[in-house]
Enzyme design. Sequence first.
Site: not given
Lengths: 571, 681
Positions: B306, B381, B517
């Site tokens: 990752d 945003r 995870d």
Amino acid sequence: MTPNGWLQILVFWAAVLLVTKPMGLYILRVYDGSLRWLGPVERAIYRWCGVDPAEDQHWTRYAAGLLVFSAASMLATYVALRLQAHLPLNPFHRVAVTDRQAFETAASFTTNTNWQSYSGETVMSYLSQMMQLAFHNFTSAASGMAAAMALARGLSRRSAGRIGNVWTDLVRGTLYLFLPFSFVLALLFVQQGVIQNFHPYVTATTLEGAKQVLAMGPVASQEAIKQLGTNGGGFFNANAAHPFENPTPWTNLLSMLAIFLVPAGLTYTFGRMVKNQKHGWALWAAMFVLFAAGVTTAYWAEARGNPIHAARGVNVVASAGNPGGNMEGKEVRFGIANSALYATVTTDASCGAVNAMHDSFTPLGGLVPLVNIQLGELIFGGVGSGLYGMLVMAVLTVFIAGLMVGRTPEYLGKKIQSREVRMAMLYVLIFPAVILLFTAVSAVLPAGLKGLGNGGPHGLSEILYAFTSVTGNNGSAFAGLTGTTYYYNTMLGLGTLFGRFAMMVPALALAGFLSERRIVPASAGTFPVTSPLFVALLIGVILIVGALTFFPALSLGPVVEHLLMGAGRLF
Amino acid sequence: MAPVKRPLFDPPIVRRAVRDSLRKLDPRHMVRNPVMFVVLVGSVLTTLVLVRDVAEGRTAIGFTLQIALWLWFTVVFANFAEAMAEGRGKAQADTLRRSRSQTLAKRLRDAGDRGSAQTVGAAELRRGDVVLCEPGDLVPGDGEVIEGVASVDESAITGESAPVIRESGGDRSAVTGGTRVLSDWLVVRITANPGETFLDRMIGLVEGAKRQKTPNEIALIILLSGLTIVFLLAVVTLQPFAIYSGGAVSIPILVALLVCLIPTTIGGLLSAIGIAGMDRMIQHNVIAMSGRAVEAAGDVDTLLLDKTGTITLGNRQAVAFIPGEGVAAPALADAAQLASLADETPEGRSIVVLAKSGYGLREREITGLGASFIPFSAQTRLSGVNFDGRRIRKGASDAIEAFVSEQGGSTPPGIRASVEAIAREGGTPLVVAEGARALGVIHLKDIVKGGIRERFAELRRMGIKTVMITGDNPLTAAAVAAEAGVDDFLAQARPEDKMALIKREQAGGRLVAMTGDGTNDAPALAQADVAVAMNTGTQAAKEAGNLIDLDSNPTKLIEVVEIGKQLLITRGALTTFSIANDVAKYFAIIPAMFLATYPALQALNVMRLHSAQSAILSAVVFNALIIVALIPLALRGVRWRPAPAAVILRRNLWLYGVGGILIPFAGIKLLDVLITFLHLA
């Protein structure tokens, strides 16, 4: 050792190197089906036998096919030998071969061993020689090749246990490989003076005025396949030392080359099949190093001669008029270098043809052929069996040392796990088990000791050599041991069968298991199988696994004999 | 469980191992190791010969006695090695067990009613029960938070003292039995029955109680058994040859030869090596759910990493302010800082810090400004601040463009060019505007971890391919990938893309390792060959992984691979060493055996050993002592550095192959001198 001797050896080495690639490419085309010039014959055979040539067989079916074929042809030979008195082409009215000898001979020829406890010229009819024995010379060679191709396929593709078609492999090997090459080689032999006739035996008067019967027969045709198929069973008892089998230095060179032709080429074929030509050459190199070491040792030991002779004033130094060294049991027309070379070639390659008597070699010179066979007949080896023997060793090498690069072992991208190791170990185990157990029993049983020609450590060497030779499917004899007893005929016959089929089946199982594994692409982290380091490692494993097993037995045979010779004792 | 650094020969562990090594003489245990079982049988046989000799009143029993003793030592030494390896794990398990002390649980009769608590023993809890955990309570078992947020001290499991947040829903809902709630409360649904909890499993794994032999270990045992049979044949058939030669050999000498030839060194150390490998994982705070996972780690061809947290530092940081035309850089920095004062994200903090370090702008006290803050929202945003009539905004370029045109302005082309330039480099551009005017661009950048590039280069030399996984757009991903030196990247990765990548690699025959995870990682973790689940991750992720990293540090995947490789190398090195040893032993024993029959065999006594008895004894003693001498190596693993396979192989072959042939020559000779000096033979 003389420069001339070395030159002859070097010429042979160069010849082996030169034939490897073209031969390898030819073999590749034989087995991948791209050769078609005998297509009609081939198709007719399949039709007649009811075989589907397109079937890709599972290894169990493949192995069953080979076993059934071998059993049937062995039985046919047994029957033919027993009935030879009633069959044609028997001008000298040879009687039936005894049951034990017929069993041993049938087993021996079926297994590509060609151990002969009989003299061909006094026991066999022409029909027996040609139809039965020559037939096996072709088919046993083709079956060895088939098993090797099957293992090569198992390593080169992923096919769920399917490793080819045993019937097409047998037919194509015979039709495209062994028949045409034998035909050409036989003509070359005839040109050089090897006889090929159906004449009655000739009675000649020798220079001393004695009468001598000269055996005749269709020799050249059998001689060719005997070498090409690494069979080794001679037409005559004297085998390739006989002037009608091996008359000139040229036939001698051709014979030796014919022995290595297919096994050496196979390493190239294999490299092509697994798309790793360098690995093919690495296998070739490992074989060659062991071969060269053997020749050098044998030549050195024989050229040095027997120190006891030297001490008695015999001139053992080579000169223009004196071959020097140990000439006992050797043909004058071949001399020491070519006898040592021939002995090494024939035992490296599981052929078993001889042009000199190994029994008469010095202890160390005789140790070389013995060790060659004991390493597992994989120094070029028998046609096919040499390659699959070597591949089993490569699997073991990769397994033992492969962990040292930090990955679980893989060979040519195929993971080696417990199933593969089990089969490889079985293969490696059966060989010494048969040799050592049979020799041990024979060394203490009265029946075994009765056949000994010599006592002391040399006697032990004789027994050990006999069982090593049959189990290794070599067939060369150390001589000195009388093998024509119920005990030895039976035990040696059994030895050939164990040594062939109890090893071939694990090799085929290995092929099947490997074909089920997917191929992991090579990376910088992969165990290298093309480097000189790998070659050295492979040789190390072959020596340690092979030699260590036999070291105790050898040290009580040829080794101690050599040491005692140094101390002035002979046997 | 804090990683306790123990010395290799910790006295309490050694004491326990000595006891265990005798207990392991039980034939039912020994038979699981065929090589050492043969030694055991040989020891018994030799002892019986000794007893017979004593009974017959023979006086010269010293030699047989010594052989018998050393054969027994050989077996015990091998057991000791295994017991030592287990002992280290057992000591760790004891520590864990202490944290599982009798816990009480507050079971809720009604899951929705926190007042319905009833105190029961933790052992009575079953899967599906719901319990309440309040500050100071130990979580009574593994479970899933269904209500509440709390900080939890997980140091008993992870060794990490900083508390972690556990809350219902999302990826932080899993709690582990044995951890302690520090503040607030949690309602937890228990997901494991007693004896099946993570802690129980960990204790089992650490102790090696449930250790199963790995595939490679099984294959190796087959090889070693095969070699044992080969040598058994060689020795058994030697007696007939000896009889033929006129000098039968005594049973103790034949047994001595056999024991020296069979691969006792690796046979005796094999299980210790495997246990020690898992133990090394534990020292790195990684729990291997099976030995197979450790082995597979060495085989990994492709690492999926990752981006965030593994390759780059957690977050993007501001690295430059690029003002538009007619705007001074300090003015842009000032506006950017004002817009970010209330922004607690790491990106926001980095803007404030950059303004301060680059333009000397002190962080202003926001409450004093009387400002109102516009928080970031997924719809607009953008975020910003309003005060004194100023309307400052920062956000994605299209969002700011919309904001500016709404105010009647337009974005100048210079700013657009900067935005595109930053995006092309893989950075993230944030545009700052005040009212109708766009002021400039903030360059946010992923910061690649120091030293990671070198690690990837090492991996590449070892033949391992690294693939970066990121949710970023391909442009950003490519820039980071180039900077970090990974071989490949997967941009805009969704869980199903990750899954497809793993399957594609595996179809090509490659073994894939990854970390994960989240619950949505679980399918990919289950598919990967080596799957490291973060301990902070969800229960689903942890169940899908075959390794659990207690530190939840995704970079550790690389160490996991290295530990796996070290385990395999150790196994291979000792196998090679063991087999290579045989050469010297032959030269010691064979001449000695037959010296009486054939004095000429003295020529093979290349070590010039003193007498037949001293030669045989030296070989047997060497064979026993070498096991002890190699225990540290077996437990610690051989040293190695990342390098191409050919380089590693060459080095190890010299060390353990050639060394394995030579060392016993020296060792046996030395022992022979010693034995002769002490008049032992």
